[in-house]
Enzyme design. Structure first.
Site, short mmCIF file in Angstrom:
data_model
loop_
_atom_site.label_atom_id
_atom_site.label_comp_id
_atom_site.label_asym_id
_atom_site.label_seq_id
_atom_site.Cartn_x
_atom_site.Cartn_y
_atom_site.Cartn_z
N GLU A 101 0.82 -1.20 0.00
CA GLU A 101 0.00 0.00 0.00
C GLU A 101 0.86 1.25 0.00
O GLU A 101 1.94 1.28 0.58
CB GLU A 101 -0.93 -0.01 1.21
CG GLU A 101 -1.94 -1.14 1.08
CD GLU A 101 -2.93 -1.20 2.20
OE1 GLU A 101 -4.13 -1.10 1.92
OE2 GLU A 101 -2.53 -1.35 3.36
N CYS A 114 3.53 8.49 1.22
CA CYS A 114 4.02 7.57 2.24
C CYS A 114 4.22 6.21 1.56
O CYS A 114 3.26 5.59 1.11
CB CYS A 114 2.96 7.49 3.34
SG CYS A 114 3.37 6.35 4.65
N CYS A 121 6.21 -6.90 7.55
CA CYS A 121 7.31 -6.37 8.37
C CYS A 121 7.71 -7.46 9.37
O CYS A 121 6.85 -8.20 9.85
CB CYS A 121 6.84 -5.13 9.13
SG CYS A 121 8.16 -4.30 10.04
N CYS A 125 5.85 -5.08 15.99
CA CYS A 125 5.47 -4.11 17.02
C CYS A 125 4.02 -4.42 17.41
O CYS A 125 3.17 -4.65 16.55
CB CYS A 125 5.61 -2.68 16.50
SG CYS A 125 7.32 -2.28 16.09
N CYS A 128 0.85 -2.47 15.84
CA CYS A 128 0.87 -2.15 14.41
C CYS A 128 0.28 -3.28 13.58
O CYS A 128 0.66 -4.45 13.75
CB CYS A 128 2.31 -1.88 13.96
SG CYS A 128 2.46 -1.52 12.20
N CYS A 342 -1.61 5.70 10.06
CA CYS A 342 -0.41 5.03 10.58
C CYS A 342 -0.78 3.69 11.20
O CYS A 342 -1.68 3.61 12.03
CB CYS A 342 0.24 5.85 11.68
SG CYS A 342 0.75 7.47 11.17
N1 SAH Z 1 9.15 0.45 10.39
C1 SAH Z 1 9.27 1.88 10.29
C2 SAH Z 1 8.39 2.45 9.22
C3 SAH Z 1 6.89 2.38 9.52
S1 SAH Z 1 6.39 3.97 9.98
C4 SAH Z 1 9.03 2.52 11.63
O1 SAH Z 1 8.67 1.78 12.56
O2 SAH Z 1 9.25 3.71 11.81
C5 SAH Z 1 4.80 3.78 10.57
C6 SAH Z 1 4.56 4.64 11.79
O3 SAH Z 1 3.23 4.41 12.29
C7 SAH Z 1 5.50 4.25 12.91
O4 SAH Z 1 5.85 5.35 13.69
C8 SAH Z 1 4.63 3.31 13.67
O5 SAH Z 1 5.13 3.10 14.94
C9 SAH Z 1 3.30 4.01 13.63
N2 SAH Z 1 2.18 3.13 13.93
C10 SAH Z 1 2.14 1.80 13.76
N3 SAH Z 1 0.96 1.30 14.14
C11 SAH Z 1 0.23 2.35 14.57
C12 SAH Z 1 -1.11 2.45 15.08
N4 SAH Z 1 -1.90 1.40 15.18
N5 SAH Z 1 -1.54 3.69 15.38
C13 SAH Z 1 -0.74 4.76 15.24
N6 SAH Z 1 0.51 4.71 14.77
C14 SAH Z 1 1.00 3.51 14.45
#
Ligand code: SAH
Length: 362
Positions: A101, A114, A121, A125, A128, A342
């Site tokens: 996406e 973006c 991944c 986390c 996420c 995000c």
């Molecule tokens: N792997 C990289 C690139 C992904 S960025 C990184 O971790 O930075 C995606 C961003 O969205 C990251 O800051 C991630 O922590 C955040 N994110 C992931 N899941 C989310 C959620 N459910 N709600 C809000 N932010 C989230």
């Protein structure tokens, strides 16, 4: 496809993923002037032209060789969704059945694309949606570049002013392909975006941070999300390899462009990382680093088990950070009605069948 033609195909480089250096090397190996690389890059990227017949300032023989010995694959757009706030999301199908996406976020003074760097991944986390999928594979450079091509083709040339690596995947675990993509994004003959218009976001892969700083020092965003190791170990498990002290040391030595700040992303999770004490710890942690804290209200997805902090809690947290003299903004969720916000990118392809409607094709 027969086994032998598959073999030949595997040896044919994807032309759209070759940066100036690789393209020059290829041309040199063919006995051509490496300076032709500039013209070819301009045709392919600045002018978005992949029809070799149109490349009038390049010799017929070179055009024929490019056509025969390279590939110019572009992923297929399988869904194109527009959110109420103007955020737009494309689902792209890659060879082999994978999907990624890409999200376009329009703002008053800029348009941010973006992009994804991996299918899925590996970092898992806990908050996420992409992490819940596990890693599919690394994207190749041309597949990263394809996301910009698709968006530019649909939105027009000047619309994309900034590119952020905040889609699916961890860019610093795919530097082999992210570096050539960054080179193309920055190359005046290709996309001509300045380093300060490009941001790489990472969950904190320390060796990758050092390599990025040495080879392509673009803007940095760090997915911090916690002010202490015990909380971060759970939210961002890679913290067990690269704990906060090591991560922040890598931030301190990162060669930031002058007057730039590192963005620290902090997802606001009710009762997990959003207490006053956490905000005070955060201020202490960032001391001495030119920082901007980006508070991200948690975007829920099915089965996450977390709740978003209340607006009042987010404001109180923000105020403590501001009082600590650290700049901070609260990110407005964008495109959450189309799961483009995000952490909501999951490449919605289920059971091999696409779960989103087929929309306009390019
Ligand atoms: N792997 C990289 C690139 C992904 S960025 C990184 O971790 O930075 C995606 C961003 O969205 C990251 O800051 C991630 O922590 C955040 N994110 C992931 N899941 C989310 C959620 N459910 N709600 C809000 N932010 C989230």
């Amino acid at each position: 496809m027969s086994a032998s033609s598959a073999l030949i195909d595997a040896e044919r480089p994807q032309l759209l993923g070759l940066d100036r250096r690789s393209l020059s090397a290829l041309l040199r190996a063919w006995g051509e002037s490496p300076f032709r690389a500039q013209q070819i890059l301009q045709w392919l990227h600045s002018r978005q032209m992949t029809d070799f017949a149109a490349m009038s300032d390049i010799s017929k023989s070179l055009r024929a060789r490019l056509a025969a010995e390279t590939r110019v694959d572009e992923p297929e757009i399988v869904a194109d969704q527009l959110a109420a706030d103007g955020t737009r999301k494309w689902l792209l199908a890659l060879p082999g059945g994978d999907a990624i996406e890409t999200v376009f976020i329009p703002e008053e003074t800029r348009g941010t694309l973006c992009v994804s760097s991996q299918v899925g991944c590996s970092l898992a986390c806990s908050f996420c949606a992409t992490g819940a999928q596990g890693l599919g594979r690394n994207l190749e450079a041309y597949e990263i570049i394809a996301q910009i091509r698709v968006a530019r083709r649909i939105l027009g040339m000047g619309t994309i002013t900034n590119v952020v690596f905040m889609g699916m995947g961890e860019p610093l675990l795919n530097l082999r392909h992210v570096f050539p993509a960054l080179n193309l994004l920055r190359d005046d003959c290709a996309y001509g975006l300045g380093a300060r218009r490009i941001t790489v976001s990472t969950a904190g892969i320390v060796p990758g941070l050092d390599r990025l700083g040495a080879e392509s020092p673009v803007n940095l965003a760090i997915s911090l999300h916690a002010s202490r190791d015990d909380v971060r170990d759970v939210l961002v498990p890679v913290n067990r390899h690269y704990p906060l002290s090591e991560l922040l040391a890598a931030c301190r030595r990162y060669p930031l462009p002058p007057r730039r700040k590192i963005t620290f992303e902090y997802v606001m999770l009710d009762g997990i990382n959003d207490a006053d004490i956490h905000a005070r710890e955060l201020v202490r942690l960032l001391r001495g680093i030119p920082s901007m804290v980006n508070l991200i209200p948690f975007n829920p997805f099915p089965g996450s088990g977390y709740r978003r902090s209340s607006p009042a809690r987010i404001d109180a947290f923000r105020d403590i950070i501001l009082r600590g003299n650290v700049m901070t903004v609260t990110r407005r969720p964008r495109g959450d009605d189309i799961a483009a916000a995000c952490g909501q990118l999951a490449g919605q392809v289920r059971d091999g069948r696409r779960s989103v409607p087929l929309a306009r094709r390019a």
